[in-house]
Design a protein around this motif. Structure first.
Motif, mmCIF file in Angstrom:
data_model
loop_
_atom_site.group_PDB
_atom_site.id
_atom_site.type_symbol
_atom_site.label_atom_id
_atom_site.label_comp_id
_atom_site.label_asym_id
_atom_site.label_seq_id
_atom_site.Cartn_x
_atom_site.Cartn_y
_atom_site.Cartn_z
ATOM 1 N N THR A 261 -4.386 7.813 4.150
ATOM 2 C CA THR A 261 -3.634 8.912 4.734
ATOM 3 C C THR A 261 -3.035 8.485 6.063
ATOM 4 N N TRP A 262 -1.963 9.180 6.436
ATOM 5 C CA TRP A 262 -1.297 8.908 7.717
ATOM 6 C C TRP A 262 -0.800 10.230 8.280
ATOM 7 N N LEU A 263 -0.978 10.396 9.592
ATOM 8 C CA LEU A 263 -0.520 11.596 10.292
ATOM 9 C C LEU A 263 0.087 11.193 11.625
ATOM 10 N N GLY A 264 1.235 11.768 11.953
ATOM 11 C CA GLY A 264 1.859 11.495 13.240
ATOM 12 C C GLY A 264 2.829 12.599 13.627
ATOM 13 N N LEU A 265 3.456 12.421 14.760
ATOM 14 C CA LEU A 265 4.433 13.386 15.242
ATOM 15 C C LEU A 265 5.788 13.137 14.589
ATOM 16 N N ALA A 266 6.565 14.198 14.483
ATOM 17 C CA ALA A 266 7.846 14.123 13.780
ATOM 18 C C ALA A 266 9.007 13.943 14.744
ATOM 19 N N ASP A 267 10.038 13.285 14.256
ATOM 20 C CA ASP A 267 11.291 13.157 14.993
ATOM 21 C C ASP A 267 12.391 14.026 14.399
ATOM 22 N N GLN A 268 12.332 14.313 13.099
ATOM 23 C CA GLN A 268 13.385 15.107 12.475
ATOM 24 C C GLN A 268 12.820 16.174 11.534
ATOM 25 N N VAL A 269 11.674 16.697 11.901
ATOM 26 C CA VAL A 269 11.056 17.802 11.166
ATOM 27 C C VAL A 269 10.698 18.875 12.199
ATOM 28 N N ASP A 270 11.300 20.054 12.078
ATOM 29 C CA ASP A 270 11.152 21.084 13.105
ATOM 30 C C ASP A 270 10.802 22.434 12.485
ATOM 31 N N SER A 271 9.945 23.164 13.169
ATOM 32 C CA SER A 271 9.656 24.539 12.759
ATOM 33 C C SER A 271 10.694 25.469 13.368
ATOM 34 N N VAL A 272 11.215 26.376 12.558
ATOM 35 C CA VAL A 272 12.216 27.323 13.049
ATOM 36 C C VAL A 272 11.623 28.719 13.226
#
Length: 392
Positions: A261-272
């Motif tokens: 598994t891998w988890l990290g912060l997003a650069d082009q995924v945003d909550s609206v």
């Protein structure tokens, strides 16, 4: 001459406060240096290259009463630039606001294929989101090699899907998850949201979670690409059917079955999704906080004491020590507060917030402490984790 009582009592109080401040400082030294560097924000998608063959992907979107945000999120999924076969399945979870019809109206001939469906009535033992996900996974069919599980309030950049698949294929990952960048437009959002992600990373350090064989495992439910065979290996969505914190539960199940598994912060995924008022942010945190503590009174008590020691003691010791002229206490508290502030700055930069806002982290932590206690109180009152008309 007989010894006076009050100075002795005052000295004892100062000594106790000094030792508590020193303990808080030691905890912060450990957190900053030995806790997986949780505070760093450079954990982004790992090095990757486009796969020689683009595997088939189905995007599954559970949606319940999401008519407000779908026009901002769904078109971004339908407009994905993916070199292989991909389609979107939106599962309308018995909405009352026309979510399904609105979703169908957003489909375009040039976009990805969209299927809008409704699952059977929710059976006992399932959360609504996971029941909807199960239905969507079934409709994905056996040819889908990957499933992108994403929430209805998440907007994706045009290359998001391709980059996720490339990361999974290049690094032989079974689950690739990105923590979506949440909205920070109102005052309460700016105060609460960066701290929410900071606390999550502190609870589940990304580097540890991404290490094969490590006990820590976590994911972000807003954006999780899972290899279909890995999901089937753990028993499918049914394996976590009653989980309130389904993203972490899925990561744990995949990792326990030998998956990577891998988890990290997003650069082009945003909550609206907007959270303009404190009450909305309060519900976002409190609905699952006590579940995170496995509904344990002992864990609740430990969490409250821990939050107080780590986040409240430093500023209190700094102020109280300075006011009383006890410079050792003030220095210990100030050093702990400086470490706290320094570790919070990268998250504020990630959210493009001013650096002085880091000084408010103790106040925000006090709010989170109250939210956690409120979560337990709601559970004891029989209200449990409540979301869109359902209580679990």
């Amino acid at each position: 001459m007989p010894r006076r009582g009050p100075p002795v009592r005052q000295t004892a109080r100062v000594t106790v406060l000094l030792w508590i401040a020193l303990l808080s400082l030691l905890v912060w030294l450990w957190l900053a240096c030995c806790h997986g560097f949780f505070w760093r924000t450079d954990v982004r998608l790992p090095p990757r290259r486009p796969p020689a063959r683009a595997p088939q992907v189905v995007v599954v979107v559970p949606a319940r009463d999401e008519a407000e945000v779908l026009p901002l999120s769904l078109p971004s999924l339908l407009a994905q630039k993916y070199p292989g076969r991909a389609r979107v399945v939106l599962v309308d979870d018995h909405s009352s606001d026309g979510t399904g019809a609105l979703a169908a109206s957003l489909a375009t001939p040039e976009g990805l294929e969209l299927t809008v469906t409704t699952p059977p009535p929710l059976p006992p033992g399932w959360t609504g989101k996971l029941w909807a996900l199960r239905h969507g996974v079934e409709l994905a069919g056996p040819d889908a090699e990957y499933l992108l599980l994403t929430d209805a309030d998440i907007a994706h950049g045009p290359d998001s899907l391709a980059e996720l698949v490339a990361a999974a294929e290049s690094n032989r990952l079974d689950l690739v998850s990105q923590m979506a960048r949440l909205r920070v437009e109102t005052g309460w959002e700016r105060l609460i949201v960066p701290a929410f992600v900071y606390f999550f990373a502190q609870l589940y350090p990304f580097r540890r979670s991404n290490r094969p064989g490590a006990r820590t495992a976590a994911a972000a439910g807003g954006c999780s690409l899972v290899r279909r065979e890995a999901l089937e290996r753990v028993g499918g969505v049914a394996a976590i059917r009653g989980a309130v914190i389904d993203d972490v539960s899925l990561a744990r199940a995949v990792k326990a079955a030998g998956g990577r598994t891998w988890l990290g912060l997003a650069d082009q995924v945003d909550s609206v999704r907007p959270y303009p008022r404190l009450a909305q942010l309060w519900r976002m945190v409190s609905r699952s906080a006590y579940a995170q503590l496995r509904h344990s009174v002992l864990l609740l008590a430990g969490t409250v004491l821990g939050l107080a020691l780590v986040y409240l003691v430093p500023p209190l010791a700094t102020v109280a020590g300075s006011a009383a002229g006890q410079w050792a206490t003030a220095a210990a508290g100030g050093a702990a507060w400086a470490l706290m502030t320094g570790t919070y700055l990268p998250m504020l930069r990630y959210y493009r917030q001013p650096a002085p806002a880091a000084l408010l982290l103790p106040f925000t932590a006090a709010l989170y402490l109250l939210m956690t206690v409120d979560s337990a109180v709601q559970h004891w009152r029989g209200r449990g984790a409540s979301w869109k008309g359902r209580t679990y």
